[in-house]
Design a protein around this motif. Sequence first.
Motif, short mmCIF file in Angstrom:
data_model
loop_
_atom_site.label_atom_id
_atom_site.label_comp_id
_atom_site.label_asym_id
_atom_site.label_seq_id
_atom_site.Cartn_x
_atom_site.Cartn_y
_atom_site.Cartn_z
N GLY A 36 6.44 9.14 -1.07
CA GLY A 36 6.20 8.92 0.35
C GLY A 36 6.40 7.47 0.76
O GLY A 36 7.19 6.73 0.18
N GLU A 37 5.64 7.04 1.75
CA GLU A 37 5.84 5.73 2.37
C GLU A 37 5.02 4.63 1.70
O GLU A 37 3.82 4.76 1.51
CB GLU A 37 5.46 5.82 3.85
N PHE A 38 5.72 3.55 1.36
CA PHE A 38 5.07 2.34 0.85
C PHE A 38 5.32 1.21 1.85
O PHE A 38 6.46 1.01 2.29
CB PHE A 38 5.62 1.94 -0.52
N LYS A 39 4.29 0.45 2.15
CA LYS A 39 4.41 -0.69 3.05
C LYS A 39 4.20 -1.97 2.27
O LYS A 39 3.28 -2.06 1.46
CB LYS A 39 3.39 -0.59 4.19
N PHE A 40 5.06 -2.95 2.52
CA PHE A 40 5.00 -4.24 1.83
C PHE A 40 4.79 -5.35 2.85
O PHE A 40 5.35 -5.31 3.95
CB PHE A 40 6.27 -4.48 1.02
N TYR A 41 4.01 -6.35 2.44
CA TYR A 41 3.62 -7.42 3.35
C TYR A 41 3.90 -8.78 2.72
O TYR A 41 3.83 -8.93 1.51
CB TYR A 41 2.13 -7.32 3.69
N PRO A 60 3.93 -4.74 8.37
CA PRO A 60 4.73 -4.75 7.14
C PRO A 60 6.08 -5.41 7.36
O PRO A 60 6.66 -5.31 8.45
CB PRO A 60 4.89 -3.26 6.81
N THR A 61 6.56 -6.13 6.36
CA THR A 61 7.90 -6.72 6.44
C THR A 61 8.93 -5.84 5.75
O THR A 61 10.12 -6.12 5.83
CB THR A 61 7.90 -8.12 5.82
N ALA A 62 8.47 -4.79 5.07
CA ALA A 62 9.38 -3.81 4.47
C ALA A 62 8.64 -2.49 4.33
O ALA A 62 7.44 -2.45 4.04
CB ALA A 62 9.87 -4.27 3.11
N ILE A 63 9.36 -1.40 4.56
CA ILE A 63 8.83 -0.06 4.34
C ILE A 63 9.83 0.70 3.48
O ILE A 63 11.02 0.76 3.81
CB ILE A 63 8.58 0.70 5.65
N LYS A 64 9.35 1.27 2.38
CA LYS A 64 10.19 2.06 1.50
C LYS A 64 9.65 3.49 1.46
O LYS A 64 8.44 3.69 1.31
CB LYS A 64 10.22 1.48 0.09
N GLU A 100 0.85 -1.18 0.00
CA GLU A 100 0.00 0.00 0.00
C GLU A 100 0.88 1.23 0.00
O GLU A 100 1.94 1.27 0.63
CB GLU A 100 -0.94 0.01 1.21
N GLY A 101 0.45 2.25 -0.74
CA GLY A 101 1.22 3.47 -0.83
C GLY A 101 0.55 4.45 -1.77
O GLY A 101 -0.57 4.24 -2.23
#
Length: 230
Positions: A60-65, A73-77, A50-51
């Motif tokens: 901005g911030e993207f969250k990955f699952y 989230p297991t990663a945030i970019k 999601e982002g």
Amino acid sequence: MRNRFLFFFFFFVCGITMVNAQQFNLFDAEGKRHGKWQKKYPNSDQLRYEGTFDHGKEIGEFKFYKPSSGKSPTAIKVFSKNTDTVNVKYFTEKGKVISEGNMIGKERVGVWTYYHNGSTKIMMTEEYSLGKLHGEQKTYFENGQLTEKTTYQEGKKEGKRFMYSDKGTVIKEFTYENDQLHGITKYYDAQGKVKIEGNYKRDRKDGIWKYYENGKLKEQKRFPVSKRGS
């Protein structure tokens, strides 16, 4: 009257739901992703990411699952509008930071930091240039003491590599050239005295190697060892 009220209430709730749904996964006039986006795994309610997009560009911030990560989230970019550099953090499924650093595209750049399992204490730092190790790689004990330091150039070991005891004493010293052992190598005892020293040439022991005991020379060997009868 009650039925009429229920009808308008149902219509109102459905309207809000439709408006909320329309807030995600939209495109601009050129067909580029724009605004808030969410993607789920096939045949699942689990979010994949999601982002927010700004006319096709992540911003901005993207969250990955991962499929099993639930709401964590297991990663945030974090993307910037004015640069291609992306700040990245990787997490355990319990939300603890595993590692963090910057990327350009799929390549790591600058300093990356890794943490001991389930801890905020630094386990290792590495320096990257366009996806390749370039600079110092340092590894640490949980007490914060340096355990190893290696220098890289364009992904290959170059120069000195040191290994330390948990009290900070150098116990091993290596020299590299083009990712091969090449040059002086030394091993030390707990008091910092040389135990073994000699040279490598292209990953092979070369010349006179010296072996010490209590600081005194005990034995010498020449390498490579000559074969009898040759």
